[in-house]
Write a protein that holds these residues in place. Structure first.
Motif, PDB file in Angstrom:
ATOM      1  N   ARG A  52     -37.663  91.293  61.460  1.00  0.00           N
ATOM      2  CA  ARG A  52     -38.867  91.195  60.643  1.00  0.00           C
ATOM      3  C   ARG A  52     -38.869  92.196  59.490  1.00  0.00           C
ATOM      4  O   ARG A  52     -39.609  92.016  58.522  1.00  0.00           O
ATOM      5  N   THR A  53     -38.047  93.244  59.569  1.00  0.00           N
ATOM      6  CA  THR A  53     -38.064  94.285  58.530  1.00  0.00           C
ATOM      7  C   THR A  53     -37.708  93.740  57.142  1.00  0.00           C
ATOM      8  O   THR A  53     -38.467  93.965  56.183  1.00  0.00           O
ATOM      9  N   PRO A  54     -36.587  93.029  56.948  1.00  0.00           N
ATOM     10  CA  PRO A  54     -36.296  92.506  55.603  1.00  0.00           C
ATOM     11  C   PRO A  54     -37.305  91.455  55.161  1.00  0.00           C
ATOM     12  O   PRO A  54     -37.565  91.304  53.956  1.00  0.00           O
ATOM     13  N   VAL A  55     -37.881  90.720  56.107  1.00  0.00           N
ATOM     14  CA  VAL A  55     -38.913  89.742  55.750  1.00  0.00           C
ATOM     15  C   VAL A  55     -40.140  90.461  55.212  1.00  0.00           C
ATOM     16  O   VAL A  55     -40.717  90.072  54.190  1.00  0.00           O
ATOM     17  N   ARG A  56     -40.527  91.542  55.884  1.00  0.00           N
ATOM     18  CA  ARG A  56     -41.693  92.316  55.447  1.00  0.00           C
ATOM     19  C   ARG A  56     -41.463  92.875  54.040  1.00  0.00           C
ATOM     20  O   ARG A  56     -42.358  92.835  53.187  1.00  0.00           O
ATOM     21  N   GLU A  57     -40.257  93.388  53.782  1.00  0.00           N
ATOM     22  CA  GLU A  57     -39.944  93.937  52.465  1.00  0.00           C
ATOM     23  C   GLU A  57     -39.939  92.840  51.408  1.00  0.00           C
ATOM     24  O   GLU A  57     -40.422  93.031  50.288  1.00  0.00           O
ATOM     25  N   ALA A  58     -39.401  91.669  51.743  1.00  0.00           N
ATOM     26  CA  ALA A  58     -39.376  90.546  50.792  1.00  0.00           C
ATOM     27  C   ALA A  58     -40.796  90.123  50.428  1.00  0.00           C
ATOM     28  O   ALA A  58     -41.102  89.861  49.255  1.00  0.00           O
ATOM     29  N   LEU A  59     -41.672  90.080  51.414  1.00  0.00           N
ATOM     30  CA  LEU A  59     -43.056  89.689  51.149  1.00  0.00           C
ATOM     31  C   LEU A  59     -43.765  90.721  50.286  1.00  0.00           C
ATOM     32  O   LEU A  59     -44.606  90.367  49.445  1.00  0.00           O
ATOM     33  N   ARG A  60     -43.423  91.990  50.448  1.00  0.00           N
ATOM     34  CA  ARG A  60     -43.997  93.026  49.575  1.00  0.00           C
ATOM     35  C   ARG A  60     -43.563  92.786  48.118  1.00  0.00           C
ATOM     36  O   ARG A  60     -44.371  92.902  47.190  1.00  0.00           O
ATOM     37  N   ARG A  61     -42.280  92.505  47.936  1.00  0.00           N
ATOM     38  CA  ARG A  61     -41.770  92.242  46.587  1.00  0.00           C
ATOM     39  C   ARG A  61     -42.437  91.003  45.977  1.00  0.00           C
ATOM     40  O   ARG A  61     -42.820  91.008  44.796  1.00  0.00           O
ATOM     41  N   LEU A  62     -42.580  89.975  46.772  1.00  0.00           N
ATOM     42  CA  LEU A  62     -43.177  88.733  46.284  1.00  0.00           C
ATOM     43  C   LEU A  62     -44.662  88.916  45.987  1.00  0.00           C
ATOM     44  O   LEU A  62     -45.201  88.286  45.076  1.00  0.00           O
ATOM     45  N   ASP A  63     -45.315  89.799  46.733  1.00  0.00           N
ATOM     46  CA  ASP A  63     -46.712  90.134  46.455  1.00  0.00           C
ATOM     47  C   ASP A  63     -46.806  90.836  45.101  1.00  0.00           C
ATOM     48  O   ASP A  63     -47.662  90.510  44.269  1.00  0.00           O
ATOM     49  N   ALA A  64     -45.912  91.795  44.868  1.00  0.00           N
ATOM     50  CA  ALA A  64     -45.927  92.528  43.596  1.00  0.00           C
ATOM     51  C   ALA A  64     -45.658  91.611  42.411  1.00  0.00           C
ATOM     52  O   ALA A  64     -46.173  91.839  41.312  1.00  0.00           O
ATOM     53  N   GLU A  65     -44.878  90.551  42.631  1.00  0.00           N
ATOM     54  CA  GLU A  65     -44.545  89.617  41.555  1.00  0.00           C
ATOM     55  C   GLU A  65     -45.582  88.506  41.411  1.00  0.00           C
ATOM     56  O   GLU A  65     -45.497  87.700  40.478  1.00  0.00           O
ATOM     57  N   GLY A  66     -46.554  88.445  42.316  1.00  0.00           N
ATOM     58  CA  GLY A  66     -47.623  87.463  42.186  1.00  0.00           C
ATOM     59  C   GLY A  66     -47.387  86.136  42.881  1.00  0.00           C
ATOM     60  O   GLY A  66     -48.174  85.201  42.717  1.00  0.00           O
TER      61      GLY A  66
END
Length: 232
Positions: A52-66
Motif C-alpha cells: 500500500r505504500t507506493p499506492v499511497r504515495e501515488a495518490l498523494r501525487r495525483l491529489d497534488a496534480e488535481g
C-alpha cells in the motif's frame, strides 16, 4: 465482483513506485474510474501487485496534480471536472503554449518539421470524412503527438512537463468530442499554418496561431457546456 474491482483488474502489474503512479494515472485518463468514485488503497495495491505504500504515495501525487481529491475521514476519490477546471486549464495553456511555440520556431529541427507536416496532413484527411469514434481517436493521437513535438522542441523541460500534465486530463479528450465538423476543419487549417510558421522560423506567427488555436478549442468546450447546462 463490484464494478470498481473489475476495473482494477484491467490495470497492469507495477514494478516500481513510478509504475504505480503511471498505472493509476493512465487508468484515470482512460476513464476507468467514474467521477466521484473512491479509490481504495488495498484494492489498488492488490491489483498492481504491490504494497500500500507506493499506492499511497501515488495518490498523494495525483491529489497534488488535481486528478483526485482527499476527503478527511472518507478517503480519496476521483475528481469531478467542472466548468471552472476547464477555464483554468485553458487560461494556463494560453499563458504557456504560445510562448513554447515561439521558442520552438527558433529551435526545431528538420526531422521534427517533417513529422509535423505528416501529422498536419493526416488531420486534414480526417476532417474530410464523417466523424466516427475511430476518427476521433485518430485525431486525438495525431493532435497529441503534434503538440508534444512542438513543446518539446522549445527546450524548456519544466514548462513542457506542466503543459503535458494538463493535457493528460480526461477533460482534454472531451474537447475533441465537442468539436463540430467546422471546428475540426478550422483546427486542421491552423495546424497546417503552424507548420508553415515553424518552417519559416517566425516566432511571432507561431505564437499567434497557437493562441488562436487554443481560443477556438476553449470556445467549443465552454459553448457546449453552456448549451448542456442551459436552464429549462
Amino acid at each position: 465482483m463490484a464494478e470498481s474491482e473489475a476495473l482494477l483488474h484491467t490495470m497492469p502489474p507495477a514494478r516500481s513506485a513510478d509504475d504505480v503512479y503511471v498505472a493509476i494515472k493512465e487508468a484515470l485518463a482512460g476513464n476507468q474510474f467514474g467521477a466521484g468514485q473512491y479509490l481504495r488503497e488495498e484494492q489498488l495495491a492488490k491489483s498492481l501487485g504491490v504494497s500500500r505504500t507506493p499506492v499511497r504515495e501515488a495518490l498523494r501525487r495525483l491529489d497534488a496534480e488535481g486528478w483526485v481529491e482527499t476527503r478527511p475521514n472518507y478517503g480519496v476519490r476521483v475528481k469531478a471536472w467542472t466548468l471552472q477546471d476547464a477555464r483554468e486549464i485553458f487560461e494556463a495553456r494560453l499563458l504557456i503554449e504560445p510562448f513554447l511555440a515561439g521558442r520552438a520556431a527558433l529551435k526545431i529541427g528538420a526531422p521534427d518539421l517533417d513529422r509535423l507536416r505528416a501529422l498536419a496532413d493526416a488531420m486534414v484527411s480526417i476532417t474530410r470524412s464523417p466523424s466516427t469514434p475511430e476518427s476521433t481517436d485518430a485525431w486525438f493521437a495525431a493532435n497529441g503527438e503534434f503538440h508534444a513535438i512542438i513543446t518539446a522542441a522549445a527546450d524548456n523541460t519544466r514548462l513542457d512537463r506542466s503543459l503535458r500534465s494538463m493535457k493528460e486530463t480526461p477533460l482534454i479528450k472531451w474537447t475533441f468530442v465537442t468539436y463540430s465538423d467546422a471546428d475540426r476543419e478550422r483546427s486542421a487549417r491552423q495546424h497546417v499554418d503552424l507548420v508553415l510558421a515553424l518552417e519559416q522560423r517566425n516566432a511571432a506567427w507561431a505564437e499567434a496561431i497557437t493562441r488562436c488555436h487554443i481560443l477556438g478549442a476553449q470556445q467549443a468546450v465552454l459553448g457546449r457546456y453552456a448549451d448542456e447546462h442551459r436552464p429549462a
